[in-house]
Scaffold this motif. Sequence first.
Motif, short mmCIF file in Angstrom:
data_model
loop_
_atom_site.label_atom_id
_atom_site.label_comp_id
_atom_site.label_asym_id
_atom_site.label_seq_id
_atom_site.Cartn_x
_atom_site.Cartn_y
_atom_site.Cartn_z
N ILE A 26 0.83 -1.21 0.00
CA ILE A 26 0.00 0.00 0.00
C ILE A 26 0.86 1.25 0.00
CG2 ILE A 26 -1.63 1.33 1.42
CD1 ILE A 26 -2.90 -1.36 2.25
N GLU A 27 1.98 1.24 0.71
CA GLU A 27 2.83 2.41 0.76
C GLU A 27 3.43 2.77 -0.61
OE1 GLU A 27 6.05 1.68 3.43
OE2 GLU A 27 6.76 -0.11 2.36
N ASP A 28 3.36 1.83 -1.58
CA ASP A 28 3.93 2.07 -2.91
C ASP A 28 2.88 2.42 -3.96
OD1 ASP A 28 6.50 1.45 -1.97
OD2 ASP A 28 6.18 -0.70 -2.29
N LEU A 29 1.63 2.64 -3.55
CA LEU A 29 0.57 2.89 -4.52
C LEU A 29 0.81 4.15 -5.35
CD1 LEU A 29 -2.69 1.88 -2.60
CD2 LEU A 29 -1.47 0.61 -4.38
N GLU A 35 -2.62 2.05 -12.81
CA GLU A 35 -2.17 0.69 -13.12
C GLU A 35 -3.02 -0.31 -12.32
OE1 GLU A 35 1.97 0.23 -12.35
OE2 GLU A 35 2.57 1.96 -13.57
N THR A 36 -3.05 -1.54 -12.81
CA THR A 36 -3.72 -2.62 -12.08
C THR A 36 -2.72 -3.32 -11.18
OG1 THR A 36 -5.37 -2.95 -13.81
CG2 THR A 36 -5.01 -4.78 -12.28
N VAL A 37 -3.06 -3.44 -9.91
CA VAL A 37 -2.16 -4.06 -8.94
C VAL A 37 -2.93 -5.08 -8.11
CG1 VAL A 37 -0.73 -1.97 -8.76
CG2 VAL A 37 -2.60 -2.34 -7.13
N SER A 95 -7.56 -1.29 -9.98
CA SER A 95 -6.84 -0.17 -10.57
C SER A 95 -6.65 0.94 -9.54
CB SER A 95 -7.61 0.37 -11.78
OG SER A 95 -6.98 1.51 -12.32
N VAL A 96 -5.45 1.50 -9.50
CA VAL A 96 -5.11 2.54 -8.52
C VAL A 96 -5.53 3.91 -9.06
CG1 VAL A 96 -3.26 3.63 -7.20
CG2 VAL A 96 -3.15 1.18 -7.74
N SER A 97 -6.21 4.68 -8.22
CA SER A 97 -6.57 6.05 -8.60
C SER A 97 -6.22 6.99 -7.46
CB SER A 97 -8.06 6.16 -8.93
OG SER A 97 -8.85 5.78 -7.82
N ALA A 98 -5.84 8.20 -7.81
CA ALA A 98 -5.53 9.21 -6.80
C ALA A 98 -6.81 9.87 -6.33
CB ALA A 98 -4.57 10.26 -7.38
N TYR A 106 -5.01 7.67 -1.96
CA TYR A 106 -5.24 6.79 -3.11
C TYR A 106 -6.33 5.79 -2.75
CZ TYR A 106 -0.77 8.77 -4.45
OH TYR A 106 0.22 9.66 -4.76
N GLU A 107 -6.97 5.27 -3.78
CA GLU A 107 -7.92 4.20 -3.55
C GLU A 107 -7.86 3.20 -4.70
OE1 GLU A 107 -11.77 5.95 -3.11
OE2 GLU A 107 -12.12 6.12 -5.27
#
Length: 520
Positions: A26-29, A35-37, A95-98, A106-107
């Motif tokens: 999570i700290e690297d989001l 991107e998809t993680v 997918s990560v979004s700000a 981030y979510e």
Amino acid sequence: MSDADSPAPMLSPDREDGTIEDFTRIEDLADHVDETVTLKGWLHNQRGSGGIKFLILRDGSGFVQCVVPQDAVDADSWAVADDVRQEAALEITGSVSADERAPGGYELQVDAVERIGESGDYPVTPKEHGIDFLMEHRHLWLRSESQWAVMRIRNRIETAIHEFFQERGFLQTDAPILTGNAVEGTSTLFDLDYFDDENAYLTQSGQLHGEAMAMAYGKVYTFGPTFRAEKSATRRHLTEFWMIEPEMAFYDLEMNAQLAEDFVAHIVQAVLEDCEEELEALDRDTSALEQVETPFPRISYDEAVELLRSDETAEMIDERIEALNEEKAELLEEKEENQTRRGQAKKHVKRKIDAREIEINKRVDEIEEALRNLPDWKESAQTFEWGEDFGGDDETVLTWHFDRPVIVHRFPAEIKAFYMKRDPDDDRLAMGIDVLAPEGYGEIIGGGERATDLDFLKEQIEAHDLPEEVFDWYLDLRKFGSVPHSGFGLGLERTVSWITGRDHVRETIPFPRTIARLHP
């Protein structure tokens, strides 16, 4: 072919980025926006209804909100999201979004949810729990957001400690935990049965062995557990705690004090720079921490006694009592108003009112305790006698006069350890220093210049009713190349307690040991 001749089983090949993990922290989001993680962690909390769920996932590195729309995931994923319980272990892909409004900024827009481990009826729920319950479930309480923040700040403090000393040419050395001698007096020793009926003790401090290593390597520091058997149940005391103890050859008291204040300032600035999220999670008001810059104010013991007895201190305590009474009245009035409007309020408003009432009740309890204590503190300050050691309330009152840590120096020799050098200008005084943290957290550093006179040390050992034979090695340091030297000890848990704003040191160590607790 024998087993010994068989080729070793193949492991997964190294990944291109050099990592060994097949998931994202999570700290690297921030490095994976759009991107998809895949995340792996535990459910911290959840909310939502109908066709959307909001899962707050934690993985030890942080917290993130995962948005699960029913129409965007398969049936199995929705089934997991729909009935998952607190602290269940999950694997979530999306997918990560700000989003500045989301925890951590981030979510995750979820594509799939998989359950890794069930949690059952997890006992430490988001509701209010008593401290006894939380301590009994300490192994689980560590998962809470507040404890996550405290332990990450503790970790940053520890790394800052090593940075400080390593950058200044200190050698980290290790003092023994098992010793044959006292350091801070025999009344607080833990006795052990050693081999052949020899007496041994859990160490009270690494200092004496640190002195030996300073004579070998110049500048050293030890960092390890220490133990005190005093039966104290105050918020500042633990039975087992960690001490950082530098020892420096050719340092006098002034050099020692300068090092101590540079050290404390370095630690605080490191936390302010690198732990903004953690401090925010603790609702820590950082305004006082931002004042921690060198030089620190310095007062002698004599000046501290005069300050305690002063009219200025008495007036300051009276003003605090008046302010607390006013604050209590305002809080109780707010509580009554909230209860009046609760009856007709909507469900989500009632939840906010109930949450606020918990905050009000907690603060009122704190105020009432302070109002019970302050008159006694005032009397103690006004009647303080020269030669006494400062109690926790005396230290608290003294720090109210300063906006940053204060150094108190040259204490009565009778209340200091046998190895402390006497003041050449006043034999009644020991060349010691204490660093008192602001905001009522008291002593975080104690130290001073060490005695170098062999005959004086022998006299002190006898006067303190200590067996000279167990200190023969320590006395050798004064026989063979003795030099002026100084050092100090910083209590890690008290320092973490101050910087994080925790009321009790038991929250600053993963598994606290006190006179009443050896479990879990």
